[in-house]
Design a protein around this motif. Structure first.
Motif, short mmCIF file in Angstrom:
data_model
loop_
_atom_site.label_atom_id
_atom_site.label_comp_id
_atom_site.label_asym_id
_atom_site.label_seq_id
_atom_site.Cartn_x
_atom_site.Cartn_y
_atom_site.Cartn_z
N MET A 183 42.68 47.96 -17.82
CA MET A 183 43.30 47.89 -19.19
C MET A 183 42.47 48.66 -20.12
SD MET A 183 45.96 46.20 -18.99
CE MET A 183 46.75 45.08 -19.92
N LYS A 184 41.28 48.84 -19.87
CA LYS A 184 40.52 50.05 -20.70
C LYS A 184 41.05 51.24 -20.77
CE LYS A 184 35.79 47.99 -19.79
NZ LYS A 184 34.74 48.39 -19.12
N TYR A 192 50.16 49.76 -6.18
CA TYR A 192 51.37 50.79 -6.23
C TYR A 192 52.52 50.00 -6.13
CZ TYR A 192 54.90 54.17 -5.20
OH TYR A 192 56.12 54.86 -5.11
N ARG A 193 52.44 49.36 -5.26
CA ARG A 193 53.79 48.49 -5.13
C ARG A 193 54.11 47.67 -6.46
NH1 ARG A 193 52.42 48.23 0.35
NH2 ARG A 193 51.13 46.40 0.14
N ASP A 194 53.10 47.03 -7.01
CA ASP A 194 53.29 46.58 -8.34
C ASP A 194 53.51 47.23 -9.35
OD1 ASP A 194 52.25 44.22 -6.92
OD2 ASP A 194 50.48 44.10 -7.70
N PHE A 195 52.85 48.41 -9.31
CA PHE A 195 53.32 49.71 -10.58
C PHE A 195 54.92 50.05 -10.17
CE2 PHE A 195 54.23 54.14 -10.51
CZ PHE A 195 54.22 54.59 -11.65
N ALA A 202 50.24 48.90 -13.45
CA ALA A 202 51.02 47.87 -13.04
C ALA A 202 51.29 46.66 -13.97
CB ALA A 202 50.65 47.24 -11.75
N GLN A 203 50.36 46.62 -14.87
CA GLN A 203 50.26 45.57 -16.00
C GLN A 203 50.78 46.42 -17.51
OE1 GLN A 203 46.27 43.61 -16.07
NE2 GLN A 203 46.16 44.11 -14.19
N GLY A 204 50.71 47.44 -17.60
CA GLY A 204 51.11 48.30 -18.87
C GLY A 204 52.67 48.16 -19.01
#
Length: 151
Positions: free
Chosen positions: A1-2, A57-60, A123-125
């Motif tokens: 996240m940074k 990558y799959r999550d992204f 993937a979290q962004g």
């Protein structure tokens, strides 16, 4: 996240895109598509290392599928205006292969560990992070800096 915070999540990606002229939007779409292809190719390259990030990558890809598909559709429309429907498909395939080949030997300044963190962060962004990463991390010098690598 940074990484995401470092790129300035305060950017409103949708607002930025709507304010851009069409050619800037097309370039942005091309960079987003290239980012997706870069992560796919490098995830395959890194799969046999301790920094395997295929799941990241799959999550992204799942998180940003709408944006990735929109980028592809935008490129398709732009190419259709120059090459017709059939020619556009060939051109898009050609461009996609060129993008993939650029990263066949790895990313020019990110190693597998850094790419894994990037994929996990993205993937979290949100879309702003996606746009910022596509602007900062591509190999061809269109804004490609070592920002992430210096983190």
């Amino acid at each position: 996240m940074k990484y995401i915070k470092g790129l300035g999540l305060g950017l409103a990606a949708a607002g930025l895109l709507s304010a851009m002229p069409a050619t800037a939007q097309d370039a942005s779409h091309e960079r987003v598509r290239e980012l997706g292809i870069m992560l796919m190719v490098t995830s395959l390259r890194c799969r046999t290392t301790v920094d395997d990030f295929q799941q990241d990558y799959r999550d992204f890809s799942a998180r940003h599928i709408d944006r990735l598909n929109a980028a592809s559709r935008s490129m398709q429309r732009e190419l259709e205006s120059r090459h017709g429907k059939r020619g556009a498909k060939r051109q898009l395939d050609r461009l996609s292969v060129q993008m993939a080949n650029t990263y066949g030997q790895g990313h020019p300044f990110l190693d597998c560990e850094q790419l894994k963190r990037l994929a996990s962060d993205l993937a979290q962004g949100d879309n702003a992070a996606l746009i910022a990463a596509s602007r900062d991390l591509l190999a061809d010098g269109r804004g490609g800096s070592a920002t992430y690598a210096r983190r």
